[in-house]
Design a protein around this motif. Structure first.
Motif, PDB file in Angstrom:
ATOM      1  N   GLY A 104       0.589  -1.270   0.108  1.00  0.00           N
ATOM      2  CA  GLY A 104      -0.013   0.344  -0.187  1.00  0.00           C
ATOM      3  C   GLY A 104       0.819   1.478   0.011  1.00  0.00           C
ATOM      4  N   ASN A 106       2.772   4.414   1.886  1.00  0.00           N
ATOM      5  CA  ASN A 106       3.574   3.998   2.654  1.00  0.00           C
ATOM      6  C   ASN A 106       3.463   5.276   3.949  1.00  0.00           C
ATOM      7  N   PHE A 158       5.819  14.890  -0.222  1.00  0.00           N
ATOM      8  CA  PHE A 158       5.598  14.053  -0.165  1.00  0.00           C
ATOM      9  C   PHE A 158       6.089  12.862   0.737  1.00  0.00           C
ATOM     10  N   SER A 489       6.539  -1.412   0.166  1.00  0.00           N
ATOM     11  CA  SER A 489       5.841  -0.740  -0.815  1.00  0.00           C
ATOM     12  C   SER A 489       4.256  -0.693  -1.348  1.00  0.00           C
TER      13      SER A 489
HETATM   14  C1  LIG Z   1      14.177   4.036  -6.298  1.00  0.00           C
HETATM   15  S1  LIG Z   1      12.541   2.674  -5.864  1.00  0.00           S
HETATM   16  C2  LIG Z   1      13.065   1.259  -4.267  1.00  0.00           C
HETATM   17  C3  LIG Z   1      14.059   0.580  -5.029  1.00  0.00           C
HETATM   18  C4  LIG Z   1      14.711  -0.138  -3.975  1.00  0.00           C
HETATM   19  N1  LIG Z   1      15.416  -0.254  -3.348  1.00  0.00           N
HETATM   20  C5  LIG Z   1      15.482  -1.386  -4.346  1.00  0.00           C
HETATM   21  O1  LIG Z   1      16.398  -1.883  -4.434  1.00  0.00           O
HETATM   22  O2  LIG Z   1      14.780  -2.112  -5.080  1.00  0.00           O
HETATM   23  C6  LIG Z   1      11.795   3.206  -4.687  1.00  0.00           C
HETATM   24  C7  LIG Z   1       9.993   2.408  -4.659  1.00  0.00           C
HETATM   25  O3  LIG Z   1       9.146   3.527  -4.431  1.00  0.00           O
HETATM   26  C8  LIG Z   1       7.950   2.923  -3.999  1.00  0.00           C
HETATM   27  N2  LIG Z   1       7.209   4.367  -4.289  1.00  0.00           N
HETATM   28  C9  LIG Z   1       7.062   5.270  -4.548  1.00  0.00           C
HETATM   29  N3  LIG Z   1       5.963   5.530  -4.167  1.00  0.00           N
HETATM   30  C10 LIG Z   1       5.606   5.192  -2.994  1.00  0.00           C
HETATM   31  C11 LIG Z   1       4.622   5.107  -1.974  1.00  0.00           C
HETATM   32  N4  LIG Z   1       4.168   6.329  -2.157  1.00  0.00           N
HETATM   33  N5  LIG Z   1       4.341   3.576  -1.247  1.00  0.00           N
HETATM   34  C12 LIG Z   1       4.980   3.057  -0.601  1.00  0.00           C
HETATM   35  N6  LIG Z   1       6.036   3.217  -1.711  1.00  0.00           N
HETATM   36  C13 LIG Z   1       6.605   3.615  -3.245  1.00  0.00           C
HETATM   37  C14 LIG Z   1       8.135   2.365  -6.444  1.00  0.00           C
HETATM   38  O4  LIG Z   1       6.672   2.518  -6.238  1.00  0.00           O
HETATM   39  C15 LIG Z   1       9.856   2.406  -6.043  1.00  0.00           C
HETATM   40  O5  LIG Z   1       9.639   0.687  -6.300  1.00  0.00           O
END
Ligand SMILES: C[S@@+](CC[C@H](N)C(=O)[O-])C[C@H]1O[C@@H](n2cnc3c(N)ncnc32)[C@H](O)[C@@H]1O
Length: 650
Positions: A104, A106, A158, A489
């Protein structure tokens, strides 16, 4: 009047006087130093208090054995095992899930965790979307692109909302490590300063690639990112063990191994006149000239002013302890007259440190050396291994790329591979590039190796493909630790791709495959942390909570809050959470004659001395049990469920 202004005025209409006053005070006392971005305090407040987040257990891994009954679970639960949750004396059942994956947004996950894990998370690592403009993050159900006018403000707001919630989760010695690219580093660092004032510990740079960037639009070939480190007062990295190769005990010193070290300090005789004096070996009568460019480290008693104290011992005290090593064999010269000394100075035939002559015409008190044996060797300090701090703090300058491992900094630096490793590990696990932005496993693992202790809870609320979860399991396997992970996530579902579920299909699936073992790598048994509970989140308007909160969800929230774990939901109206010392923790929804009878018999059947029961009508239940001769502490289920998530409901 612009749309924005009239919208704001409309929002203000809805506020009462105390709310308006609070807003005004906030506005008038706003800090002047720091970062400003477009944000609305009203909207922020509303978002925080909009509703209550409840966890729903949708899956566990590994799945329970077929045909296993709740009765067997209860038995195992009563037998229990000592909790591994720091600071808790709760006995957890064998079916408690210590690792959590939460699907969901975060923001919701963090609101829930604020109620259940406040002050319990030792290390947070996040790798948030970098706001590249390449549609790398979703805001209000749509990707934010490069041309969005409010892109930077939206991104900061955000993150601000999430970081302020995350801050409350940290233990008093907790730390948060944040990955960020070079372009957004400055903005994020100022934001972090705002959220964690005075808590900045430093930052590190790591090489994301080997070779140059093919992107022609770059003025510099960008090959680095940063890891920002903000920690609470009690935090420190584990440090690197020092190498003791140079230590030995050739003279059988009872104080143990030692090595020689320099006895001088990088100040000149003009800067530190008090530390510039001839050092006399009383046993031999030989004097050693001080170095005019590097004075002695320790003060001489003879030079202390009356009443003056020094932090370390004096030179005389160290001589007494045998810690000043005077040269055993050396040239010793005595100049009978000042003329003879000056001639020696002119000829360069005087004691030296390297090539630096220690006696010069311009130096004070040359007469001292007339008629006195002067040693040409240099006294040294005897440094004992036992006196050393046995750890060195990691270097802050950079994270050494693994292709440079073996270089001298690697002894005291974090080491990481490049981004390629992140992609490679995901491809090894999934057989294809199921996720494009994975961080290298070695980066997160080596950060956690330094930042965590073996029983810590580690949170990643931008977990993506779950690299942090894998790093935690690998680290535990290496050092026998019992760290636990919480991964949050998003699904990344949008109107365009409503069925996308990154959390379920990549993050949790990665953890399943890692736990089962992949590519010839062994998996992880439950005892090694090879398990997790998968939770989804539901939201209920706070006002409707009394009739809308589902008992199973309330039970799960309490399990997380009181035990720090997720539990399978027991059947029946009385749901047992676990045992806290001699007290049984229970949840009882509605009560009737049958449930009252079960509760009355509970202490004798469970062997517990006391009962703590969460229920909708605590006072009535306590009275009814008292009437049956059972003393129970009854708590309001609603207070427990509603408390701790939002700003006002803290
Ligand atoms: C840069 S990636 C992280 C990758 C991670 N460190 C890895 O090694 O797989 C950032 C992640 O944050 C997630 N994300 C973005 N906004 C989010 C939110 N509001 N709530 C949860 N996850 C979110 C995106 O889906 C993305 O998968």
């Amino acid at each position: 009047m612009s749309d924005k202004t009239s919208d704001l005025l409309g929002q203000l209409e809805g506020l009462n006087e105390p709310q308006l006053r609070r807003l005004l005070v906030e506005h008038l006392t706003r800090q002047k130093l720091g970062l400003y971005w477009e944000s609305s305090a009203i909207e922020r407040d509303r978002a925080l208090n909009a509703d209550v987040v409840l966890p729903r257990l949708v899956d566990v891994f590994p799945p329970p054995p077929p045909g296993e009954s709740r009765a067997a679970r209860d038995l195992a639960d009563v037998v229990g095992r000592p909790s591994r949750l720091a600071g808790s004396s709760i006995r957890e059942g064998a079916f408690a899930h210590r690792n959590l994956i939460i699907e969901g947004d975060n923001y919701d996950a963090l609101r829930l965790l604020r109620a259940t894990h406040r002050g319990k998370v030792r290390v947070i690592y996040i790798d948030p979307p970098y706001n590249t403009g390449n549609k790398d993050w979703v805001y209000n159900d749509r990707y934010v692109g490069a041309n969005d006018r409010w892109r930077h403000s939206q991104w900061l707001e955000f993150l601000y909302r999430r970081l302020t919630l995350a801050r409350d989760l940290l233990t008093p010695d907790g730390v948060i490590l944040v990955s960020i690219n070079d372009e957004n580093r400055a903005r994020l660092e100022l934001l972090m300063d705002e959220v964690f004032p005075g808590r900045r510990l430093g930052s590190m740079t790591w090489r994301t690639r080997q070779g140059s960037n093919a992107d022609q639009q770059c003025f510099l070939s960008v090959d680095h990112e940063h890891v920002l480190v903000y920690g609470n007062a009690g935090f420190s990295f584990n440090g690197f063990s020092k190498s003791y190769e140079m230590y030995g005990n050739p003279d059988n010193d009872p104080r143990g191994d030692w090595r020689t070290s320099d006895l001088t300090l990088g100040f000149s005789y003009k800067e530190r006149p008090n530390l510039y004096y001839p050092l006399l070996d009383q046993k031999t009568g030989i004097a050693y000239p001080p170095n005019p460019d590097r004075v002695w480290v320790y003060a001489s008693e003879a030079r202390l002013k009356e009443g003056q104290t020094v932090q370390a011992k004096t030179m005389e005290a160290f001589i007494e302890l045998g810690q000043i090593l005077f040269p055993a064999e050396q040239r010793v010269e005595t100049w009978p007259t000042l003329e003879a000394l000056l001639a020696a100075i002119d000829a360069g035939d005087v004691p030296k440190s390297g090539k630096t002559p220690l006696l010069r015409r311009d130096l004070p008190n040359l007469e001292f050396w007339v008629g006195r044996p002067a040693g040409f060797g240099r006294p040294q300090f005897k440094r004992y291994k036992a006196d050393l701090r046995n750890q060195t703090q990691p270097l802050s300058s950079w994270i050494v790329p693994s292709f440079e491992e073996g270089s001298y900094e690697a002894d005291t630096s974090f080491v990481s591979s490049t981004n390629q490793e992140g992609a490679r590990v995901v491809a090894e696990i999934f057989g294809d590039r199921a996720f494009n932005y994975a961080k290298p496993l070695s980066l997160i693992k080596n950060l956690l190796r330094q930042a965590t202790r073996p029983t810590d809870t580690i949170l990643d609320f931008f977990a993506g493909s779950g690299t942090t979860g894998q790093a935690v399991l690998e680290l535990n396997a290496e050092d026998g630790g019992q760290r636990r992970f919480i991964l949050c996530s998003s699904t990344e579902a949008t109107k365009k791709e409503p069925d996308k579920n990154l959390c379920r299909d990549v993050c949790a699936e990665r953890m399943r495959r890692v736990i089962a073992g992949y590519g010839g790598k062994p998996g992880y048994a439950v005892e090694q942390g090879g398990e997790f509970a998968y939770l989804q989140l539901d939201k209920v308007e706070a006002a409707d909570a009394h009739h809308e909160v589902d008992l199973d969800q309330a039970f799960q929230l309490l399990a997380m809050k009181r035990l720090g774990v997720a539990l399978p939901i027991p059947e029946g109206p009385i749901k047992r959470l676990g045992r806290l010392a001699d007290c049984e923790l229970l949840l009882c929804g509605e009560f009737n004659a049958a449930t009252l009878q079960s509760l009355a018999a509970w202490p004798a059947q469970s062997g517990a001395a006391r009962l703590a029961i969460y229920t909708l009508r605590p006072q009535t239940l306590a009275e009814k049990l008292a009437a049956r001769g059972v003393e129970a502490n009854c708590y309001s289920l609603m207070d427990a469920v509603l408390g701790g998530q939002g700003g006002n409901a803290a």
